[in-house]
Scaffold this motif. Structure first.
Motif, short mmCIF file in Angstrom:
data_model
loop_
_atom_site.label_atom_id
_atom_site.label_comp_id
_atom_site.label_asym_id
_atom_site.label_seq_id
_atom_site.Cartn_x
_atom_site.Cartn_y
_atom_site.Cartn_z
N GLN A 268 76.68 31.35 55.10
CA GLN A 268 77.30 30.52 54.07
C GLN A 268 78.46 29.68 54.61
OE1 GLN A 268 79.65 32.71 51.10
NE2 GLN A 268 79.31 34.58 52.30
N TYR A 269 78.93 30.02 55.83
CA TYR A 269 80.06 29.28 56.41
C TYR A 269 79.58 28.45 57.59
CZ TYR A 269 82.54 32.85 53.74
OH TYR A 269 82.96 33.68 52.74
N ASN A 270 80.26 27.31 57.81
CA ASN A 270 79.91 26.43 58.93
C ASN A 270 80.25 27.14 60.25
OD1 ASN A 270 79.25 24.35 57.09
ND2 ASN A 270 81.40 23.77 56.94
N ASP A 271 79.28 27.21 61.12
CA ASP A 271 79.49 27.93 62.38
C ASP A 271 78.61 27.34 63.46
OD1 ASP A 271 80.27 29.76 64.26
OD2 ASP A 271 79.23 31.46 63.40
N ARG A 272 79.23 26.80 64.50
CA ARG A 272 78.47 26.21 65.60
C ARG A 272 78.53 27.05 66.87
NH1 ARG A 272 81.26 23.89 69.66
NH2 ARG A 272 83.51 23.61 69.42
N ASP A 273 79.29 28.14 66.84
CA ASP A 273 79.59 28.87 68.07
C ASP A 273 78.84 30.19 68.23
OD1 ASP A 273 81.39 26.96 69.03
OD2 ASP A 273 83.02 27.78 67.84
N LEU A 274 78.41 30.79 67.15
CA LEU A 274 77.71 32.06 67.23
C LEU A 274 76.30 31.92 66.70
CD1 LEU A 274 80.57 33.20 67.78
CD2 LEU A 274 79.97 35.16 66.37
N ALA A 275 75.41 32.74 67.26
CA ALA A 275 74.01 32.75 66.79
C ALA A 275 73.93 33.47 65.45
CB ALA A 275 73.13 33.45 67.82
N HIS A 276 73.06 32.98 64.59
CA HIS A 276 72.86 33.61 63.29
C HIS A 276 71.38 33.85 63.05
CE1 HIS A 276 76.92 33.52 61.54
NE2 HIS A 276 77.09 32.45 62.29
N GLY A 277 71.09 34.92 62.32
CA GLY A 277 69.71 35.25 62.02
C GLY A 277 69.25 34.58 60.74
N ASN A 278 67.94 34.59 60.57
CA ASN A 278 67.32 34.01 59.38
C ASN A 278 66.87 35.16 58.48
OD1 ASN A 278 65.67 32.79 57.47
ND2 ASN A 278 64.87 31.29 58.91
N ALA A 279 67.69 35.47 57.48
CA ALA A 279 67.36 36.58 56.60
C ALA A 279 66.04 36.34 55.87
CB ALA A 279 68.49 36.81 55.60
N GLY A 280 65.78 35.08 55.52
CA GLY A 280 64.52 34.75 54.85
C GLY A 280 63.32 35.05 55.72
N LEU A 281 63.42 34.73 57.02
CA LEU A 281 62.32 35.02 57.94
C LEU A 281 62.12 36.52 58.09
CD1 LEU A 281 60.23 34.05 60.02
CD2 LEU A 281 62.04 34.07 61.74
N VAL A 282 63.21 37.27 58.15
CA VAL A 282 63.11 38.73 58.25
C VAL A 282 62.38 39.29 57.04
CG1 VAL A 282 64.46 40.87 58.21
CG2 VAL A 282 65.14 39.01 59.73
N ARG A 283 62.76 38.84 55.85
CA ARG A 283 62.11 39.33 54.63
C ARG A 283 60.63 38.92 54.60
NH1 ARG A 283 67.20 37.90 52.31
NH2 ARG A 283 66.39 35.82 51.81
#
Length: 769
Positions: A268-283
């Motif tokens: 939900q927050y702008n972030d260009r420095d850390l990797a983030h997962g795709n919760a939708g893909l996991v579900r």
């Protein structure tokens, strides 16, 4: 007793070879794909757990800016003045190029950090000392992979590198590579002192700046906070703004602390420095894995109950001899466990075969290592045990109900084909397959639409070069050389291009253009005029969407960032199709360019070859970064394309498992009705009539499955399409095509067996009578 159960189970497997093979293969496919998806889920859910203080690490958020960029001075004040803060650290990430021995190495992840960062995230030093690694701004710490890439060795302390084509730095340490399931990506680490000295890439924003006094400038960093075990994160967050002057724009008015434990899936927050997962893909993958496994279990239940007649005598005799129903249920569950163990061996082999392709689509380095990860191995064994109970429970419950009297009388249960349970389960199987096929058709159409939709300017034969900020002095020579190309139509230097915009002025996304940009990109001027040479640094253009922001749609006399608006261009796409076209400014300025865009004609290979030669001639110490716009736009939908490929594989597996199930039922049905078929043939029935009779049930199941699947597929596809601001319309033929394919495949699966039964000699069927 157990030995007896195993003996009977093996005997039944061997006795019914074809049905056992169908059952085993279907369950093995289900286990294989559930194992792959399980590996992915396990990997994603284990992110960042390798850090020792995982539970007590937080990230600081500027609530007003909805992001993590906060001035570095906040870190110092927190540690000094707020109880409960054990430690805090700074981190920024930038791509960088490193020169060594006339070679240029590109790295995407240079971390600018302080010593506290190494402490909080417990980096393991292979060589060097963390206490002295950043004693000066000239120290650089390499990861193992980076040291091997540059030097071919990890014994590199004291060696010299040129970083960012300018700064000579000394290797002061080598750290162990971070595990792949961490949010950080690190190639090399340098001291935060570089930012204070304005060395290397850095971020800075100022209200007033004369080039010397930066006391009113903001230097944003990611700030990580390690709290004491009993500290209240919310209470600490409330204290932070009170440490600073509320009128000082450099410091946030409202901050939050978000747990690093949940940060990977927090987007939900702008972030260009850390990797983030795709919760939708996991579900989505978890749901698909369960569905495919359910199909395999349904096959097992269907074929086990359908083949009950082979066990009728055994069950009846045992009941006559006083065997309790509980003992029969136990026997069938043990058989189910043995069957699942056999399927596991085949399933693991299938998973190993498919794993490289699965990794390619989910973009993860997954490996099957049962002996390296005890926790995963225990979870997998528990899963297999539970699967055997689930798969065997329904057949055990049903078959253990058979009365010994069934040996002597005919009833609907003995007929087998009248069981509505198998009909319902088969309808569910094909409904699932049809939903997946429908969704795949919709995804493919939408991705094709997004990739080929007119972007609003002519993208054919248009390509760009990314320009490193250190090669600005070579830019005139490079552009002069490129203009000598006979296939060049136009050339423009810009800061930002469609798909890569990093400038925002007065709330408008901004591309900084030169005098040739309108012609080069092919933007359509709908009102006003184009910039003239004397307009440099004085004027700008806007798109039609930006025009709507002005009262009465009148741009005359309006300015943006001190530049007069002189014209309006038609809207064009400069972001993926997920987003509506936003207001945009084309600022005519000499602020410096990061991209050279070329419009060419003629063979693409010849164009690329010329550009490579020109680059090697003028910028040999900088790597060439060249891309065609069409390729860049297509790459925006790589994630969707990978998901579509996965869905296509899963849909194929679902169809195969379903078809294996109905093929097994077709074999069983033809064996059950062999005498009926013989009598019908003697009475004059044709092969076509008998084939139609044998396939009629399966055709009816698939038609009912379509009626169930279409509303579900429509709902799922509609929800997925809502992610796109520009999308296709769902049309009836997509669902009809999916249903037709499922019906055709089902008929192909059973027709061969039906035709074989219809062609059999009736004399052979009736001889025993």
């Amino acid at each position: 007793m157990l030995k007896n159960y195993l003996t009977i189970a093996l005997r039944n497997l061997v006795r019914r070879k074809l049905l056992s093979l169908i059952n085993l293969t279907g369950l093995a496919f289900g286990i294989a794909f559930m194992l792959l998806i399980g590996l992915f889920l396990y990997f994603e859910l284990s992110y960042n757990q390798s850090f020792r203080n995982f539970d007590h690490i937080y990230r600081l958020i500027d609530a007003a800016e909805n992001g993590y960029a906060i001035d570095y001075r906040v870190r110092d004040a927190m540690v000094e003045k707020i109880p409960g803060v054990k430690n805090a650290s700074l981190m920024n990430k930038y791509p960088v190029e490193v020169n060594y021995n006339d070679q240029v190495f590109q790295f995407e992840n240079m971390l600018i950090v302080d010593v506290s960062f190494l402490e909080i995230f417990d980096f393991t030093f292979r060589n060097g000392n963390p206490a002295t690694a950043f004693r000066t701004a000239e120290g650089v710490v390499l990861t193992e992979a980076t040291a091997l890439k540059i030097f071919g060795s990890m014994d590199v302390l004291g060696k010299q590198l040129i970083v960012d084509h300018e700064y000579e730095m000394t290797v002061t340490g080598v750290v162990q590579d971070l595990p792949p399931n961490t949010s950080f990506r690190a190639d090399l680490l340098v001291s935060v002192e570089n930012t204070r000295q304005k060395r290397l890439p850095f971020s800075m924003s100022c209200q007033e700046y004369d080039g010397i006094d930066d006391s009113k400038c903001k230097y944003p960093f990611n700030i990580f906070v390690e709290l004491n075990p009993n500290a209240d994160a919310a209470a600490i967050a409330q204290q932070i703004p009170s440490l600073f002057d509320p009128d000082d724009y450099r410091f946030p008015d409202e901050v939050r602390l978000t747990s690093f434990k949940t940060n990977y899936f927090d987007t939900q927050y702008n972030d260009r420095d850390l990797a983030h997962g795709n919760a939708g893909l996991v579900r989505t993958l978890a749901l698909i894995g369960l569905v495919i496994l359910t199909l395999a279990v349904i096959n097992y239940a269907n074929l086990t109950t359908a083949g009950y007649k082979y066990r009728l005598t055994e069950i009846g005799v045992k009941k006559c001899l006083g065997v309790q129903r509980r003992a029969l249920i136990t026997q069938f569950l043990v058989e189910s466990l043995l069957f699942c163990l056999c399927a596991v061996l085949l399933g693991v082999a299938l998973a190993e075969i498919f794993l490289p392709y699965f990794n390619q689509y989910v973009e993860k380095p997954l490996q099957i290592r049962f002996f390296d990860d005890v926790q995963f191995s225990l979870l997998f064994m528990a899963f297999i045990f539970l699967l055997s109970i689930i798969a065997g429970f329904f057949p055990a419950l049903l078959l253990s109900k058979i009365s010994p009297l069934a040996l002597f009388r005919s009833n609907p249960f003995i007929k087998g084909t009248a069981s509505h349970y198998r009909s319902v389960l088969s309808v569910f199987q094909f409904s699932t397959a049809i939903v997946l096929i429908c969704f795949l058709l919709v995804m493919s159409r939408q991705i094709d639409y997004a990739k080929h939709k007119d972007p609003g300017f002519e993208a054919g034969q248009l390509l760009y070069l990314n320009i490193h900020h250190k090669m600005r002095d070579r830019l005139p020579a490079l552009t002069d050389r490129l203009r000598q190309y006979h296939g060049l139509e136009s050339l423009s230097i810009t800061n930002g291009i469609p798909g890569k915009i990093n400038v925002n002025l007065n709330g408008f996304d901004t591309i900084v253009i030169d005098a040739d940009a309108i012609k080069t990109f092919g933007f359509q001027l709908v009102r006003g005029r184009e910039p003239l040479p004397g307009d440099l640094n004085k004027v700008c253009l806007i798109n039609s969407m930006a025009l709507s922001k002005f009262e009465n749609g009148d741009f005359r006399g309006q300015e943006i960032n001190g530049s007069k608006i002189i014209g309006v261009v038609s809207d064009f796409h400069f972001a993926p199709m997920y987003k509506k076209i936003a207001p945009l400014v084309l600022m005519y300025s000499d602020w410096g360019g990061h991209q050279i865009t070329l419009r060419t004609f003629g063979p693409a290979a010849e164009t690329v070859s010329f550009i490579r030669e020109a680059w090697a001639e003028i910028c040999p110490d900088f790597p060439l970064d060249l891309q065609f716009y069409n390729d860049a736009f297509a790459a925006m939908y790589r994630q969707e394309e990978n998901l579509a490929r996965l869905i296509s594989i899963f849909a194929s597996v679902a169809v195969v498992i379903s078809c294996m199930g109905i093929f097994g039922l077709a074999v069983f049905q033809s064996q059950q009705r062999v005498k009926e078929i013989g009598i019908r043939k003697i009475l004059g029935a044709t092969v076509t009539e008998i084939t139609a009779m044998l396939t009629g049930n399966f055709t009816r199941w698939v038609l009912i499955a379509n009626l169930v699947a279409w509303p579900v597929a429509y709902f799922i596809a509609s929800k997925w399409l809502e992610n796109f601001a520009y999308r296709i319309e769902l049309q009836w033929w997509m669902f009809a095509l999916a249903g037709g394919l499922a019906l055709m495949i089902a008929l192909l699966a059973v027709s061969a067996q039906a035709i074989k039964a219809a062609l059999a000699n009736p004399v052979d069927a009736l001889r025993c009578e």
